[in-house]
Design a protein around this motif. Structure first.
Motif: not given
Length: 99
Positions: A21-25, A49-62
């Motif tokens: 079971s995978h989500l987004m690969g 800043y937290s929004a940009l950091l959160g999105v960057a962290i999420w994209i990197t971790v995914v």
């Protein structure tokens, strides 16, 4: 008269029954936990800043989780089983048996 050879019976095996079971690969639970952590970061701090950091962290971790899932789709389960192993096991047939 020679016996007729009958072919083996075949049945369809749906791919969804054997695939992980995978989500987004990536592993579903890890992607959802990462998303939850970044959403908490964004909405607790409430700055740009937290929004940009959160999105960057999420994209990197995914992206990292997708690489991990491509290498081995069951890597999380294998690692969790590995850390449950003991460093050494007693040379007895049962844990309650005396030497």
């Amino acid at each position: 008269m020679a016996d007729a050879v009958t072919p083996l019976a075949t049945s369809r095996f749906h791919r969804a029954l054997s695939r992980p079971s995978h989500l987004m690969g990536a592993d579903r639970e890890l992607v959802l936990m990462t998303g939850l952590a970044t959403v908490i970061l964004i909405f607790v701090v409430l700055t740009w800043y937290s929004a940009l950091l959160g999105v960057a962290i999420w994209i990197t971790v995914v992206a990292g989780l997708r690489v991990m899932a491509k290498a081995d789709p069951m890597m999380r389960q294998v690692y969790l089983r590995y850390i449950r192993y003991r460093p050494s096991y007693r040379p007895t047939s049962a844990p309650w048996r005396r030497y």
